[in-house]
Design an enzyme around this catalytic site. Sequence first.
Site, PDB file in Angstrom:
ATOM      1  N   LYS A  13       0.829  -1.220   0.000  1.00  0.00           N
ATOM      2  CA  LYS A  13       0.000   0.000   0.000  1.00  0.00           C
ATOM      3  C   LYS A  13       0.861   1.267   0.000  1.00  0.00           C
ATOM      4  O   LYS A  13       0.650   2.161  -0.809  1.00  0.00           O
ATOM      5  CB  LYS A  13      -0.926   0.027   1.239  1.00  0.00           C
ATOM      6  CG  LYS A  13      -1.903  -1.130   1.305  1.00  0.00           C
ATOM      7  CD  LYS A  13      -2.823  -1.007   2.505  1.00  0.00           C
ATOM      8  CE  LYS A  13      -2.118  -1.113   3.853  1.00  0.00           C
ATOM      9  NZ  LYS A  13      -1.491  -2.431   4.101  1.00  0.00           N
ATOM     10  N   ARG A  88      -9.559   1.141   8.775  1.00  0.00           N
ATOM     11  CA  ARG A  88      -9.202  -0.244   9.090  1.00  0.00           C
ATOM     12  C   ARG A  88     -10.291  -0.931   9.908  1.00  0.00           C
ATOM     13  O   ARG A  88     -10.132  -2.104  10.260  1.00  0.00           O
ATOM     14  CB  ARG A  88      -7.890  -0.285   9.880  1.00  0.00           C
ATOM     15  CG  ARG A  88      -6.653  -0.449   9.000  1.00  0.00           C
ATOM     16  CD  ARG A  88      -5.422  -0.422   9.891  1.00  0.00           C
ATOM     17  NE  ARG A  88      -4.336  -1.182   9.365  1.00  0.00           N
ATOM     18  CZ  ARG A  88      -3.175  -0.652   8.948  1.00  0.00           C
ATOM     19  NH1 ARG A  88      -2.979   0.626   8.991  1.00  0.00           N
ATOM     20  NH2 ARG A  88      -2.219  -1.434   8.501  1.00  0.00           N
ATOM     21  N   ARG A 127      11.306  -5.791   5.002  1.00  0.00           N
ATOM     22  CA  ARG A 127      11.161  -4.343   4.756  1.00  0.00           C
ATOM     23  C   ARG A 127      12.208  -3.543   5.527  1.00  0.00           C
ATOM     24  O   ARG A 127      12.517  -3.843   6.675  1.00  0.00           O
ATOM     25  CB  ARG A 127       9.755  -3.902   5.186  1.00  0.00           C
ATOM     26  CG  ARG A 127       9.569  -2.383   5.127  1.00  0.00           C
ATOM     27  CD  ARG A 127       8.124  -1.974   5.106  1.00  0.00           C
ATOM     28  NE  ARG A 127       7.368  -2.456   6.253  1.00  0.00           N
ATOM     29  CZ  ARG A 127       6.034  -2.367   6.341  1.00  0.00           C
ATOM     30  NH1 ARG A 127       5.334  -1.848   5.346  1.00  0.00           N
ATOM     31  NH2 ARG A 127       5.419  -2.814   7.408  1.00  0.00           N
ATOM     32  N   ARG A 160      11.459  -1.733  10.992  1.00  0.00           N
ATOM     33  CA  ARG A 160      10.387  -1.343  11.909  1.00  0.00           C
ATOM     34  C   ARG A 160      10.244  -2.373  13.028  1.00  0.00           C
ATOM     35  O   ARG A 160      10.359  -3.574  12.788  1.00  0.00           O
ATOM     36  CB  ARG A 160       9.055  -1.231  11.146  1.00  0.00           C
ATOM     37  CG  ARG A 160       8.899   0.086  10.426  1.00  0.00           C
ATOM     38  CD  ARG A 160       7.700   0.127   9.514  1.00  0.00           C
ATOM     39  NE  ARG A 160       6.462  -0.397  10.070  1.00  0.00           N
ATOM     40  CZ  ARG A 160       5.291  -0.337   9.440  1.00  0.00           C
ATOM     41  NH1 ARG A 160       5.207   0.233   8.239  1.00  0.00           N
ATOM     42  NH2 ARG A 160       4.208  -0.843   9.987  1.00  0.00           N
ATOM     43  N   ARG A 171      -0.367  -9.014  13.097  1.00  0.00           N
ATOM     44  CA  ARG A 171      -1.034  -7.937  12.342  1.00  0.00           C
ATOM     45  C   ARG A 171      -1.928  -8.516  11.247  1.00  0.00           C
ATOM     46  O   ARG A 171      -2.992  -7.974  10.954  1.00  0.00           O
ATOM     47  CB  ARG A 171       0.018  -6.997  11.744  1.00  0.00           C
ATOM     48  CG  ARG A 171       0.653  -6.128  12.821  1.00  0.00           C
ATOM     49  CD  ARG A 171       2.010  -5.622  12.433  1.00  0.00           C
ATOM     50  NE  ARG A 171       1.965  -4.743  11.294  1.00  0.00           N
ATOM     51  CZ  ARG A 171       2.992  -4.571  10.453  1.00  0.00           C
ATOM     52  NH1 ARG A 171       4.117  -5.232  10.628  1.00  0.00           N
ATOM     53  NH2 ARG A 171       2.874  -3.744   9.462  1.00  0.00           N
TER      54      ARG A 171
END
Length: 216
Positions: A13, A88, A127, A160, A171
């Site tokens: 996203k 969300r 990531r 992160r 998540r």
Amino acid sequence: MNIVIMGPPGAGKGTQAVRLAERFGLLHLSPGDLLRQAVKDGTELGRKAKDYMDSGRLVPDDVIIALIGERLREARGGRGVLLDGFPRTLPQAEALNRMLAESGQKLDVVVNLVLPEETAVRRLTGRRVCRRCGANYHVVYNPPAVEGVCDLCGGPLYQRSDDTEETARARLEVYRKETEPLVAYYAARGLLRDVDGTGGVDEVFGRLAETVGLSA
Ligand code: ADP
Ligand code: AMP
């Protein structure tokens, strides 16, 4: 034009939102980015949000709705917004309708990036993000030219705290329970466009740009 980009964590996203916002002249709004900035700045919002984010839970609706509501008011009169990571939950979706209606606007299209869960986990755990400018990379799929250094600004890259495999899976579970119902919510309103989120960044961008262009 007001667009929501949906999909599980790791769907791409943020990567695509930056490009789409530029292509269509939209303001990119990401609660995750705003919250991480607040944590970094040590603000009250950051202190409230940190534990939720580190454990992969959603920050309470009232906090997020107030945060995005403020940005939407500031964005009035622009070419529109691209919402990445909001809404969300169903209450957030209802609040978005209300907040847009207050300025005589509406949501035009919701693009939903679809990809297998294991692909999302691989993307999340690899990531890396630039501490200075927020650009994102992947150690395998989209590595920087020099390891650990941002191609765009030379800033240091970090992982992160919520991108460990354990938190990534938590998540995804939260996504299934709390966010996935929005797929049916937007489909029922004729706003949903599923887009295949697999393949390279450019390939996915081509599909998205076509979908958004055709829907506009
Ligand atoms: P989201 O905002 O949906 O959580 P990101 O845009 O941050 O996801 O992407 C998650 C990770 O996957 C990042 O490391 C990013 O560089 C990488 N990525 C994004 N899109 C692709 C793609 N099409 N193919 C491979 N890796 C991708
Ligand atoms: P993201 O950057 O979109 O991956 O979001 C990182 C984290 O920020 C999430 O795991 C949540 O803790 C929080 N967050 C981001 N967007 C929302 C939202 N719309 N509602 C609640 N929490 C959010």
